[in-house]
Design an enzyme around this catalytic site. Structure first.
Site, PDB file in Angstrom:
ATOM      1  N   GLN A 234       0.832  -1.198   0.000  1.00 59.81           N
ATOM      2  CA  GLN A 234       0.000   0.000   0.000  1.00 59.81           C
ATOM      3  C   GLN A 234       0.871   1.256   0.000  1.00 59.81           C
ATOM      4  O   GLN A 234       1.927   1.295   0.622  1.00 59.81           O
ATOM      5  CB  GLN A 234      -0.918   0.003   1.218  1.00 59.81           C
ATOM      6  CG  GLN A 234      -2.009   1.048   1.130  1.00 59.81           C
ATOM      7  CD  GLN A 234      -3.116   0.808   2.143  1.00 59.81           C
ATOM      8  OE1 GLN A 234      -3.254  -0.284   2.669  1.00 59.81           O
ATOM      9  NE2 GLN A 234      -3.892   1.832   2.420  1.00 59.81           N
TER      10      GLN A 234
ATOM     11  N   SER B 214       4.271  -6.557   2.584  1.00 55.20           N
ATOM     12  CA  SER B 214       3.002  -6.386   3.300  1.00 55.20           C
ATOM     13  C   SER B 214       1.841  -6.796   2.401  1.00 55.20           C
ATOM     14  O   SER B 214       1.693  -7.974   2.072  1.00 55.20           O
ATOM     15  CB  SER B 214       2.880  -4.946   3.798  1.00 55.20           C
ATOM     16  OG  SER B 214       1.746  -4.778   4.617  1.00 55.20           O
ATOM     17  N   LEU B 215       0.987  -5.859   1.977  1.00 57.02           N
ATOM     18  CA  LEU B 215      -0.114  -6.167   1.067  1.00 57.02           C
ATOM     19  C   LEU B 215       0.369  -6.966  -0.142  1.00 57.02           C
ATOM     20  O   LEU B 215      -0.342  -7.840  -0.646  1.00 57.02           O
ATOM     21  CB  LEU B 215      -0.769  -4.869   0.604  1.00 57.02           C
ATOM     22  CG  LEU B 215      -1.772  -4.983  -0.543  1.00 57.02           C
ATOM     23  CD1 LEU B 215      -3.024  -5.716  -0.094  1.00 57.02           C
ATOM     24  CD2 LEU B 215      -2.100  -3.614  -1.106  1.00 57.02           C
TER      25      LEU B 215
ATOM     26  N   ARG C 145      -9.446  -7.079   4.360  1.00 54.12           N
ATOM     27  CA  ARG C 145      -8.283  -6.543   5.081  1.00 54.12           C
ATOM     28  C   ARG C 145      -8.333  -5.016   5.092  1.00 54.12           C
ATOM     29  O   ARG C 145      -8.102  -4.370   6.117  1.00 54.12           O
ATOM     30  CB  ARG C 145      -7.006  -7.047   4.411  1.00 54.12           C
ATOM     31  CG  ARG C 145      -5.684  -6.682   5.088  1.00 54.12           C
ATOM     32  CD  ARG C 145      -4.563  -7.308   4.268  1.00 54.12           C
ATOM     33  NE  ARG C 145      -3.245  -7.174   4.869  1.00 54.12           N
ATOM     34  CZ  ARG C 145      -2.390  -6.212   4.618  1.00 54.12           C
ATOM     35  NH1 ARG C 145      -2.739  -5.233   3.775  1.00 54.12           N
ATOM     36  NH2 ARG C 145      -1.186  -6.187   5.176  1.00 54.12           N
TER      37      ARG C 145
ATOM     38  N   HIS D  90       0.970  -2.873  11.358  1.00 54.83           N
ATOM     39  CA  HIS D  90       2.084  -3.773  11.670  1.00 54.83           C
ATOM     40  C   HIS D  90       2.622  -3.588  13.085  1.00 54.83           C
ATOM     41  O   HIS D  90       3.832  -3.591  13.313  1.00 54.83           O
ATOM     42  CB  HIS D  90       3.216  -3.621  10.642  1.00 54.83           C
ATOM     43  CG  HIS D  90       2.825  -4.095   9.273  1.00 54.83           C
ATOM     44  ND1 HIS D  90       2.545  -5.412   8.994  1.00 54.83           N
ATOM     45  CD2 HIS D  90       2.628  -3.410   8.130  1.00 54.83           C
ATOM     46  CE1 HIS D  90       2.207  -5.522   7.718  1.00 54.83           C
ATOM     47  NE2 HIS D  90       2.245  -4.319   7.172  1.00 54.83           N
TER      48      HIS D  90
ATOM     49  N   GLN E 136       0.652 -11.397   9.960  1.00 53.66           N
ATOM     50  CA  GLN E 136       1.163 -10.216   9.265  1.00 53.66           C
ATOM     51  C   GLN E 136       0.526  -8.921   9.763  1.00 53.66           C
ATOM     52  O   GLN E 136       1.152  -7.859   9.746  1.00 53.66           O
ATOM     53  CB  GLN E 136       0.910 -10.381   7.760  1.00 53.66           C
ATOM     54  CG  GLN E 136       1.524  -9.300   6.896  1.00 53.66           C
ATOM     55  CD  GLN E 136       0.822  -9.185   5.564  1.00 53.66           C
ATOM     56  OE1 GLN E 136      -0.332  -8.792   5.495  1.00 53.66           O
ATOM     57  NE2 GLN E 136       1.520  -9.552   4.502  1.00 53.66           N
TER      58      GLN E 136
END
Length: 321
Positions: free
Chosen positions: A20, A100-101, A125, A209, A258
């Site tokens: 992102q 991440s994403l 999400r 996170h 995550q």
């Protein structure tokens, strides 16, 4: 260089999927205009998500793409359209990983998740993270110019003020902190006193996170249980562990973890270099990951695909002579 020798040179690489923040207006316009497979994938995404994602990714403005619940499926669909374009041209990476994403399109590329499952999961999400942003005030900040252990020490020193944790190990001299706003600010002051060049507050809606996101983890884990996870058919490196994913069930567990765990991108790149991988291709919008690879592994050869010129150049290099 002939088409075949170029193709051989491109097989020993890590396919990297961005996270992102890589979204931008018009990011899929050239894909949908030039590649029928991209149009097919976006049509499927529109149907699965129940939103006009193809329109948003071609004609949507910055404010539309800024919404977390829209940005996450938009980046995922765009990245996977680029992936399929490259695959159809013969692209064969040695391994894949996502920041991440970006782990969701990486899981699709590795054969772990279906395209439809990835879209449903990233949409939820994003929705859960948007809810968390309203319920859990906080901040994230990037610290430049000191090693990661210095940032960890700053977070530890500032923990007397509130929750602040390392969220992203992006490159050796860039580490991101996440947590309660006052604690993040205090950790930034400690880091500057320890020699950091800059501390930059990130334009994000919630402290991602870190442990403050644990409230959304249970609902998301329940959704993960409804989807099929296969064992990887392509080497896949997790940004949660910085190591290879060995099975579908492990992949499912890592997606749950995550949400609250830091992104170990430096470890991902170094693990890939042991493969050995010497070339790094960023698959999707933006060029952030290419820069991180160059600054982490100084000998790395990088390519990005986030604009028509760069994608066309790589697509052409993959074609047989």
């Amino acid at each position: 260089m002939t088409g075949e020798s170029s193709r051989t040179a491109l097989t020993g690489c890590l396919g990297m999927f961005p996270g992102q923040g890589s979204q931008r207006p018009g990011m899929a316009q050239y894909l949908l205009g030039e590649y029928p497979v991209a149009r097919e994938l976006f049509d499927r995404a529109d149907d699965v998500l129940g939103i006009p994602l193809s329109h948003i990714c071609t004609d949507g403005d910055r404010s539309q793409l800024a919404a977390t619940e829209v940005a996450q499926p938009a980046i995922t669909a765009t990245s996977l359209a680029v992936w399929q374009i490259l695959r159809d041209a013969g692209y064969q990476p040695g391994a894949v990983a996502g920041h991440s994403l970006g782990e969701y399109p990486a899981l699709v590329a590795a054969g772990v998740l279906s395209y439809e499952s990835a879209l449903v999961l990233v949409q939820l999400r994003g929705q859960l993270m948007a809810q968390a942003a309203a319920q859990v005030p906080g901040a994230m900040a990037a610290v430049m110019g000191i090693p990661a252990d210095g940032v960890s020490a700053a977070c530890q020193a500032a923990s007397v003020v509130g929750v602040v944790e390392v969220a992203n190990w992006n490159e050796p001299l860039q580490t991101v902190m996440s947590g309660e706003t006052e604690a993040v600010d205090e950790a930034g002051r400690v880091a500057l006193a320890a020699g950091a060049e800059r501390v930059v507050r990130l334009d994000v809606s919630a402290p991602f996170h870190c442990s403050l996101m644990s409230g959304v983890q249970e609902e998301f884990t329940a959704e993960l249980a409804l989807h099929d996870f296969a064992d990887p058919r392509l080497p896949l490196i997790s940004s949660v562990t910085g190591d290879y994913v060995h099975g579908g069930e492990q992949a499912r567990e890592l997606l749950s973890l995550q949400i609250t765990r830091p992104v170990r991108w430096v470890e991902v790149l170094r693990r890939a270099a042991e493969h050995p991988v010497t070339a790094f291709t960023e698959i999707g919008p933006g060029r952030v990951l290419s820069g991180l690879a160059r600054r982490t592994l100084t000998e790395a050869s990088t390519r990005s695909t986030g604009d028509p010129r760069r994608l066309t150049a790589l697509h052409s290099a993959l074609q047989p002579a």
